[in-house]
Design a protein around this motif. Structure first.
Motif, short mmCIF file in Angstrom:
data_model
loop_
_atom_site.label_atom_id
_atom_site.label_comp_id
_atom_site.label_asym_id
_atom_site.label_seq_id
_atom_site.Cartn_x
_atom_site.Cartn_y
_atom_site.Cartn_z
N TYR A 1 0.99 6.90 4.48
CA TYR A 1 0.90 7.21 5.91
C TYR A 1 0.11 8.49 6.19
O TYR A 1 0.14 9.02 7.29
CB TYR A 1 2.32 7.29 6.52
N GLN A 2 -0.61 9.01 5.21
CA GLN A 2 -1.37 10.25 5.40
C GLN A 2 -2.44 10.11 6.48
O GLN A 2 -2.65 11.03 7.26
CB GLN A 2 -2.00 10.72 4.08
N ILE B 1 9.71 7.37 -1.87
CA ILE B 1 9.19 7.01 -0.55
C ILE B 1 9.61 8.04 0.49
O ILE B 1 8.82 8.42 1.35
CB ILE B 1 9.64 5.58 -0.16
N ASN B 2 10.83 8.50 0.41
CA ASN B 2 11.28 9.52 1.34
C ASN B 2 10.44 10.80 1.19
O ASN B 2 10.02 11.39 2.19
CB ASN B 2 12.76 9.84 1.13
N GLU C 1 -4.93 -1.55 5.41
CA GLU C 1 -4.24 -1.13 4.19
C GLU C 1 -3.79 -2.37 3.42
O GLU C 1 -2.67 -2.85 3.61
CB GLU C 1 -3.05 -0.24 4.55
N PRO C 2 -4.65 -2.92 2.55
CA PRO C 2 -4.31 -4.16 1.87
C PRO C 2 -3.08 -4.06 0.97
O PRO C 2 -2.46 -5.07 0.68
CB PRO C 2 -5.57 -4.49 1.06
N TYR D 1 4.46 2.27 2.63
CA TYR D 1 5.80 2.55 2.11
C TYR D 1 6.88 2.28 3.15
O TYR D 1 8.00 1.93 2.81
CB TYR D 1 5.91 4.00 1.65
N SER D 2 6.56 2.44 4.41
CA SER D 2 7.56 2.22 5.45
C SER D 2 8.01 0.76 5.52
O SER D 2 9.04 0.46 6.10
CB SER D 2 7.03 2.66 6.81
N GLN D 3 7.25 -0.14 4.91
CA GLN D 3 7.58 -1.56 4.92
C GLN D 3 7.95 -2.07 3.53
O GLN D 3 8.03 -3.27 3.30
CB GLN D 3 6.41 -2.36 5.48
N PHE D 4 8.19 -1.16 2.60
CA PHE D 4 8.50 -1.51 1.22
C PHE D 4 9.92 -2.05 1.12
O PHE D 4 10.84 -1.46 1.66
CB PHE D 4 8.36 -0.25 0.35
#
Length: 112
Positions: A83-84, A49-50, A97-98, A102-105
Motif C-alpha cells: 500500500y506504499q 502485514i500489520n 497490482e497483479p 496485503y489488506s486482502q490477504f
C-alpha cells in the motif's frame, strides 16, 4: 535504519528465536505449512502485514515519485503489496497490482 536493527525492533519475537531477516522467516514457513506449524505461519503473516501494510507510513522513495508524476497522466503496474503507492498519494484507480494487496490477504481454506 540498518536491516538488523529494523528486524530486531519490528520482529523481536523472531529475533529472540535466532532469525535474522524477514526472508529467513518466510522461507522457513512458506515451504513447510502443515497443521503443526499453521498457527506459526499465520502468526508471522498477520504480524508482518500489520507492520508493513498498516504501521509503516509512506516512505521517501514513493513520496518522491509521487511529487514527480502527480500532475502527469500516469498509470502504475506494481508488484508491491504494501500500500506504499496509495499512502504516498497515488490514486488507486491508476494502479494495477497483479499480486494483490496485503489488506486482502487471506488463506484459501479456513483452519477452523
Amino acid at each position: 535504519m540498518e536491516v538488523q536493527e529494523f528486524f530486531k525492533e519490528h520482529y523481536p519475537q523472531y529475533a529472540r528465536l535466532g532469525y535474522k531477516t524477514i526472508g529467513e522467516i518466510m522461507g522457513k514457513f512458506w515451504m513447510n505449512i502443515d497443521k503443526e506449524n499453521a498457527c506459526k505461519y499465520w502468526g508471522f503473516w498477520s504480524h508482518h502485514i500489520n507492520e508493513i501494510r498498516y504501521k509503516t507510513p509512506a516512505t521517501e522513495p514513493y513520496l518522491n515519485l509521487y511529487k514527480l508524476v502527480k500532475d502527469k497522466n500516469y498509470y502504475i503496474i506494481s508488484t508491491n503489496v504494501d500500500y506504499q503507492l496509495e499512502k504516498a498519494g497515488f490514486s488507486q484507480d491508476k494502479i494495477f497490482e497483479p499480486q494483490g494487496q496485503y489488506s486482502q490477504f487471506q488463506c484459501i481454506t479456513p483452519l477452523l
